[in-house]
Design a protein around this motif. Structure first.
Motif, PDB file in Angstrom:
ATOM      1  N   SER A 139      11.813   8.483 -13.445  1.00  0.00           N
ATOM      2  CA  SER A 139      10.374   8.742 -13.507  1.00  0.00           C
ATOM      3  C   SER A 139       9.594   7.830 -12.562  1.00  0.00           C
ATOM      4  N   SER A 140      10.108   6.644 -12.282  1.00  0.00           N
ATOM      5  CA  SER A 140       9.419   5.729 -11.368  1.00  0.00           C
ATOM      6  C   SER A 140       9.378   6.306  -9.963  1.00  0.00           C
ATOM      7  N   ALA A 141      10.501   6.885  -9.515  1.00  0.00           N
ATOM      8  CA  ALA A 141      10.536   7.502  -8.197  1.00  0.00           C
ATOM      9  C   ALA A 141       9.662   8.751  -8.169  1.00  0.00           C
ATOM     10  N   GLU A 142       9.749   9.554  -9.220  1.00  0.00           N
ATOM     11  CA  GLU A 142       8.982  10.803  -9.259  1.00  0.00           C
ATOM     12  C   GLU A 142       7.482  10.548  -9.300  1.00  0.00           C
ATOM     13  N   GLN A 143       7.055   9.626 -10.157  1.00  0.00           N
ATOM     14  CA  GLN A 143       5.635   9.315 -10.264  1.00  0.00           C
ATOM     15  C   GLN A 143       5.116   8.676  -8.984  1.00  0.00           C
ATOM     16  N   SER A 144       5.909   7.810  -8.369  1.00  0.00           N
ATOM     17  CA  SER A 144       5.479   7.157  -7.127  1.00  0.00           C
ATOM     18  C   SER A 144       5.277   8.187  -6.022  1.00  0.00           C
ATOM     19  N   ALA A 145       6.218   9.123  -5.894  1.00  0.00           N
ATOM     20  CA  ALA A 145       6.077  10.169  -4.882  1.00  0.00           C
ATOM     21  C   ALA A 145       4.826  11.005  -5.155  1.00  0.00           C
ATOM     22  N   LEU A 146       4.564  11.292  -6.431  1.00  0.00           N
ATOM     23  CA  LEU A 146       3.371  12.059  -6.781  1.00  0.00           C
ATOM     24  C   LEU A 146       2.106  11.316  -6.393  1.00  0.00           C
ATOM     25  N   MET A 147       2.065  10.009  -6.586  1.00  0.00           N
ATOM     26  CA  MET A 147       0.880   9.240  -6.237  1.00  0.00           C
ATOM     27  C   MET A 147       0.594   9.301  -4.743  1.00  0.00           C
ATOM     28  N   PHE A 148       1.632   9.286  -3.914  1.00  0.00           N
ATOM     29  CA  PHE A 148       1.430   9.406  -2.460  1.00  0.00           C
ATOM     30  C   PHE A 148       0.920  10.793  -2.086  1.00  0.00           C
ATOM     31  N   ARG A 149       1.362  11.811  -2.804  1.00  0.00           N
ATOM     32  CA  ARG A 149       0.914  13.172  -2.522  1.00  0.00           C
ATOM     33  C   ARG A 149      -0.493  13.413  -3.053  1.00  0.00           C
ATOM     34  N   GLU A 150      -0.760  12.931  -4.269  1.00  0.00           N
ATOM     35  CA  GLU A 150      -1.989  13.311  -4.961  1.00  0.00           C
ATOM     36  C   GLU A 150      -3.231  12.641  -4.401  1.00  0.00           C
ATOM     37  N   GLY A 151      -3.142  11.355  -4.089  1.00  0.00           N
ATOM     38  CA  GLY A 151      -4.307  10.648  -3.587  1.00  0.00           C
ATOM     39  C   GLY A 151      -4.463  10.773  -2.079  1.00  0.00           C
ATOM     40  N   PRO A 152      -3.639  10.041  -1.307  1.00  0.00           N
ATOM     41  CA  PRO A 152      -3.782  10.074   0.154  1.00  0.00           C
ATOM     42  C   PRO A 152      -3.211  11.314   0.812  1.00  0.00           C
TER      43      PRO A 152
END
Length: 323
Positions: A211-224
């Motif tokens: 989940s750490s990898a999945e959530q981190s990737a989502l944060m890069f996609r969702e915000g910037p």
């Protein structure tokens, strides 16, 4: 969605965690569960499903029959009287989760976990567990993701009858989170520059903390709005290794897998860049350490903050450029 408010949401994490620790120390949100539960089905989408996946893994390891599924799937497990269905939705309005619940209400015991009291996901639920993360004014699920993981760990303790150490874990996590925030001037610029490549960001974590990898990737996609991809550490050598040959490969690695060295051998050989979070990894260009990072449960609840802060930095820079 607002990058400044998103950053403020991240900065409020330690206080929110401390509040949740106090709440769990005083009350048991799962006291209303039935006495006999044959199996557990966790449903959600996005961040909710990421958290559900690692929670189901931990439940199975503890001897509880549990599975996490995409709420959007047509081939979901049958509705049985002894099934506990855990529907997770921070907003309480995820269409897919609501659609999936329609087949379980009145047939299985439904537990709704949400950050929005009175939201649609709570309608007809047998038990409602608030995430108690406060309003995320930035419009991004960050504190709710962290609180979902914590509450699912508390659910595991409840179902296994082992007693709960989650309040103490949350206090350590608040300290770890606060440490990363307080010292960000020492590591954030380096991390953001190292991961800032033309071919996006790749995040890697062991299956126990995928989940750490999945959530981190989502944060890069969702915000910037950056390209980002998540991969499990052992699986990396079977699916992502090929990218290091053709891309300017930049990776955020959450160490702890017995197969980290296998991935790092290829990464080092091909001159790719890796930022390690929570440990020193031979071959990594840099590492970010924080208080209690030798505790894997603290890591599970804390380490995504590195990606979240990098994402906030990029997002704010992009917003300024557009202004």
């Amino acid at each position: 969605m607002n990058p400044e408010l998103y950053l403020a949401d991240l900065e409020a994490k330690p206080a929110a965690l401390a509040d949740l620790a106090g709440l769990l120390a005083e009350t048991d949100p799962f006291a209303g569960l039935p006495g006999r539960i044959g199996r557990v089905l966790l449903l959600g989408m996005g961040s909710s499903r990421y958290a559900a996946g690692v929670a189901a893994l931990r439940l199975r390891a503890a001897g509880v029959e549990a599975v996490a599924e995409y709420a959007s799937g047509d081939l979901l497990p049958p509705a049985l009287p002894d099934t506990l269905v855990v529907a997770i939705s921070a907003t309480g309005g995820s269409r897919e989760t609501l659609d999936a619940l329609a087949r379980y209400r009145g047939r299985s015991f439904v537990l709704a976990m949400t950050n929005t009291p009175g939201s649609p996901v709570t309608e007809g639920a047998d038990l409602v567990v608030p995430m108690a993360a406060g309003e995320e004014r930035g419009g991004v699920a960050c504190r709710t993701f962290q609180h979902t993981l914590a509450l699912l760990l508390a659910l595991r303790d409840r179902l296994t009858g082992t007693g709960t150490g989650v309040p103490a874990l949350l206090r350590r996590t608040a300290e770890a989170t606060g440490d990363l925030l307080e010292r960000r001037d020492l590591w954030l610029e380096t991390a953001a520059e190292l991961l800032d490549g033309p071919d996006g960001v790749h995040t890697i974590a062991p299956v126990e903390r995928l989940s750490s990898a999945e959530q981190s990737a989502l944060m890069f996609r969702e915000g910037p709005r950056r390209a980002a991809d998540a991969c499990e550490s052992g699986d990396w050598s079977h699916v992502d290794v090929y990218l290091t040959k053709t891309l300017d490969y930049r990776a955020l690695l959450f160490p702890g897998s017995r197969y980290d060295d296998q991935a790092m051998e290829w990464i080092t050989r091909r001159g790719s860049a890796v930022l390690a979070v929570g440990g020193e990894v031979p071959g990594a260009r840099a590492s970010v350490r924080y208080r209690h990072d030798d505790d894997r449960d603290v890591a599970l609840l804390t380490e995504t903050l590195v990606a979240e802060l990098v994402a906030a930095r990029w997002w704010l820079a992009g917003a300024l450029a557009e202004a």
